[in-house]
Motif scaffolding. Structure first.
Motif, short mmCIF file in Angstrom:
data_model
loop_
_atom_site.label_atom_id
_atom_site.label_comp_id
_atom_site.label_asym_id
_atom_site.label_seq_id
_atom_site.Cartn_x
_atom_site.Cartn_y
_atom_site.Cartn_z
N LEU A 105 -34.29 -64.92 79.38
CA LEU A 105 -35.54 -65.31 78.73
C LEU A 105 -35.70 -64.62 77.38
CD1 LEU A 105 -37.77 -67.25 79.72
CD2 LEU A 105 -36.19 -66.54 81.50
N ILE A 106 -35.27 -63.39 77.28
CA ILE A 106 -35.42 -62.65 76.03
C ILE A 106 -34.63 -63.35 74.92
CG2 ILE A 106 -34.92 -60.45 74.90
CD1 ILE A 106 -35.36 -59.13 77.66
N LEU A 107 -33.46 -63.83 75.24
CA LEU A 107 -32.61 -64.52 74.27
C LEU A 107 -32.89 -66.02 74.22
CD1 LEU A 107 -29.17 -62.80 74.92
CD2 LEU A 107 -30.85 -62.27 73.14
N ARG A 108 -33.81 -66.49 75.08
CA ARG A 108 -34.13 -67.92 75.16
C ARG A 108 -32.85 -68.74 75.39
NH1 ARG A 108 -38.79 -70.09 71.41
NH2 ARG A 108 -38.85 -71.47 73.20
N GLN A 109 -32.08 -68.32 76.37
CA GLN A 109 -30.84 -69.02 76.72
C GLN A 109 -30.98 -69.66 78.09
OE1 GLN A 109 -27.61 -66.25 76.22
NE2 GLN A 109 -27.59 -66.53 74.01
N CYS A 110 -31.85 -70.64 78.15
CA CYS A 110 -32.07 -71.38 79.40
C CYS A 110 -31.00 -72.46 79.50
CB CYS A 110 -33.47 -71.97 79.41
SG CYS A 110 -33.95 -72.75 80.96
N ILE A 111 -29.77 -72.02 79.74
CA ILE A 111 -28.62 -72.93 79.77
C ILE A 111 -27.83 -72.69 81.05
CG2 ILE A 111 -28.47 -73.17 77.27
CD1 ILE A 111 -26.28 -71.06 77.28
N ALA A 112 -27.16 -73.74 81.52
CA ALA A 112 -26.50 -73.69 82.82
C ALA A 112 -25.48 -72.56 82.95
CB ALA A 112 -25.87 -75.04 83.13
N PRO A 113 -24.65 -72.29 81.93
CA PRO A 113 -23.63 -71.24 82.12
C PRO A 113 -24.21 -69.85 82.38
CG PRO A 113 -23.05 -72.63 80.29
CD PRO A 113 -24.45 -72.99 80.67
N ARG A 114 -25.50 -69.65 82.10
CA ARG A 114 -26.13 -68.34 82.30
C ARG A 114 -26.49 -68.08 83.76
NH1 ARG A 114 -25.91 -63.84 79.19
NH2 ARG A 114 -26.34 -64.26 77.00
N PHE A 115 -26.43 -69.11 84.61
CA PHE A 115 -26.93 -68.98 85.98
C PHE A 115 -25.79 -69.05 86.99
CE2 PHE A 115 -31.52 -69.07 85.50
CZ PHE A 115 -31.65 -69.48 84.19
#
Length: 128
Positions: A105-115
């Motif tokens: 959330l801090i980097l605003r990386q709401c992307i699939a590879p992050r999960f």
């Protein structure tokens, strides 16, 4: 391995609303960042909302901002996605995902590879 379970999908007419739920048993979902993603016919898994573990930070792409709202009830171990004013291009399989990396959330990386942890998905169809 977290076993996330989505529910609440279905068929709705354009302009309608649906509320999706994501829950997990035998694990404290409150320690995780949770995201909702959708996958349409093109196959790309797009992030539509993310929420921090405490719920104080959220992130949405422009395509759903103002129409979708992510929320969580950590006492119920559940994260929700309220979807209003649905459009045909919202059609797809909706997945919830979780990860312990709060920097998402801090980097605003709401992307699939992050999960790392994913549910099986629930189908949403928007059609007249």
């Amino acid at each position: 391995q977290l076993q996330l379970v989505e529910s609440g999908g279905g068929s709705v007419q354009p302009g309608g609303s649906l509320k999706l739920s994501c829950t997990v048993s035998e694990f404290n979902l409150g320690s995780q960042v949770v995201g909702w993603f959708r996958q349409g016919p093109g196959g790309k898994r797009e992030g539509v909302a993310c929420i921090s573990s405490s719920g104080d930070m959220t992130d949405y792409p422009d395509s759903v901002a103002g129409r979708f709202t992510i929320s969580r009830d950590n006492a119920k171990n559940t994260v929700y996605l309220q979807m209003n004013n649905l459009r045909p291009d919202d059609t797809g399989t909706y997945y919830c995902a979780a990860d312990s990396a709060h920097i998402i959330l801090i980097l605003r990386q709401c992307i699939a590879p992050r999960f790392r942890h994913w549910g099986q998905g629930t189908q949403v169809t928007v059609a007249a």
